[in-house]
Motif scaffolding. Structure first.
Motif: not given
Length: 78
Positions: A22, A24, A29-31
């Motif tokens: 992940r 930020a 949060r971006q997978d």
């Protein structure tokens, strides 16, 4: 120098391994997922850690370009 473990039967049958992580994105949060050519998860994770600055930059560039597929940024090992 420590030897890497041999791939398990399951890893061999699954083929090349991927690693999830992940980044930020503001307060969220971006997978992300990195597809590698390595036969074991341990090797794939070591590659991710050893090349983190480059992989993070690739993920952030993909995020800025809106290249999100099924809620996830998908990267390929080059």
């Amino acid at each position: 120098m420590r030897k890497l473990p041999m791939p398990t039967e399951q890893e061999v049958s699954e083929g090349p391994q991927s690693v999830s992580f992940r980044i930020a994105n503001g307060n969220a949060r971006q997978d992300c997922m990195l597809q590698t050519t390595f036969p074991t998860k341990v090797q794939a994770q070591k590659y991710l850690l050893a090349n983190w600055p480059t992989i993070e930059r690739m993920a952030r560039d993909a995020l800025a370009a809106g290249a999100i597929e099924d809620g996830q940024i998908k990267l390929m090992m080059s």
